[in-house]
Design an enzyme around this catalytic site. Sequence first.
Site, short mmCIF file in Angstrom:
data_model
loop_
_atom_site.label_atom_id
_atom_site.label_comp_id
_atom_site.label_asym_id
_atom_site.label_seq_id
_atom_site.Cartn_x
_atom_site.Cartn_y
_atom_site.Cartn_z
N THR A 232 0.82 -1.22 0.00
CA THR A 232 0.00 0.00 0.00
C THR A 232 0.85 1.26 0.00
OG1 THR A 232 -0.26 -0.03 2.43
CG2 THR A 232 -1.92 -1.19 1.11
N ASP B 22 0.16 9.26 6.77
CA ASP B 22 0.17 8.39 5.59
C ASP B 22 -1.15 8.50 4.83
OD1 ASP B 22 -1.59 6.92 7.14
OD2 ASP B 22 -0.61 4.99 6.83
N ILE C 298 -3.87 5.02 0.23
CA ILE C 298 -5.28 4.62 0.30
C ILE C 298 -5.32 3.11 0.47
CG2 ILE C 298 -7.55 4.97 -0.74
CD1 ILE C 298 -5.99 7.57 -0.23
N HIS C 299 -4.91 2.67 1.64
CA HIS C 299 -4.62 1.26 1.91
C HIS C 299 -5.70 0.30 1.39
CE1 HIS C 299 -1.37 2.35 4.77
NE2 HIS C 299 -2.19 3.29 5.19
N ASP C 300 -6.93 0.48 1.87
CA ASP C 300 -7.96 -0.53 1.65
C ASP C 300 -8.39 -0.63 0.19
OD1 ASP C 300 -7.81 -0.99 4.34
OD2 ASP C 300 -9.57 0.21 4.84
#
Length: 312
Positions: free
Chosen positions: A192, A235, A239-241
């Site tokens: 990510t 962070d 946009i991790h998910d």
Amino acid sequence: MTSTTPIIIDCDPGVDDSYAIAMAHAHPGFDIVAITAVEGNVPARLTRHNALCLADTLGIDCRVAFGAEKPLRKAYDRDASSIHGASGVGDVVFDPPSIEPDPKPAWDVIYEEAIKAEGRLILFATGPLTNIALTLQHHPDLPKYINRFCIMGGGTFGNITKFAEFNVFIDPTAAREVFAQLPVEMIGLNITHAAALTEADFQEMLAIGGDSRPSKMLHELATFSERQSHLPGSDNSVIHDAVAVASVINPDLIEYDERYVYVEDGDNAENSGQTVIEPEDDPREPKCKVGMKVDRDAFAAMLKGVFHHYAE
């Protein structure tokens, strides 16, 4: 004629969960049959409200079920409101949702929909894995009904400690149980962070106008993410998910290694919450596909495509 693939998103919304749900709903190949809420980025009372509001705002006709309010064993003593805002969704202010939650708990909804999908279900988990562990506890035969199980969590380094990523850190006991019982596609921090958006990406997304409720929501999310991304230690450009959802939509997005992975959940262990990735020559069967490389530009283009989708 091809039919859509049923998916469930188990989540703790969450700014990046919101992008992820929007991306999944925009994809013509997916049919979101349930959104299930768990404690995580913010407490369960807020993730539950946000899950209902996201389904309502995006116009998703699906079951919204409430799950765990606390981890399996350890205390829920840390949230991520410093990243996601006090409500969990940045500056977004939702209208009161016009839909009601499903009367059944998340673990029963996940199981029922898995059976109904007859082996075609893709299950995403973008928060702590408490609900998934509880589903396995209540319904031990769940694995035979799941086609794919993709998580955002873990990775080769941490963001809460040097070892532990947030979602796994919040409930390492649940994560340990889940990794032991389900084949996991792990989109971790190493992936990510490598897919982080640039300032130019944010400006392109913010230039995409639209008057629909979903489009306005995405604009507010991007405004929040862009502003927060300039803060020291933030962070919010990651946009991790959404990367987890994108990894299934686009099979060329991620390069994987197949490894044996377990989770360290010792209460006093320095590395509690670590997803321990064993070497390739480990004799145990590799149950986990570990994301190792990502096409950053392709992910950014996919996210901009979501903004265009809702602006049209």
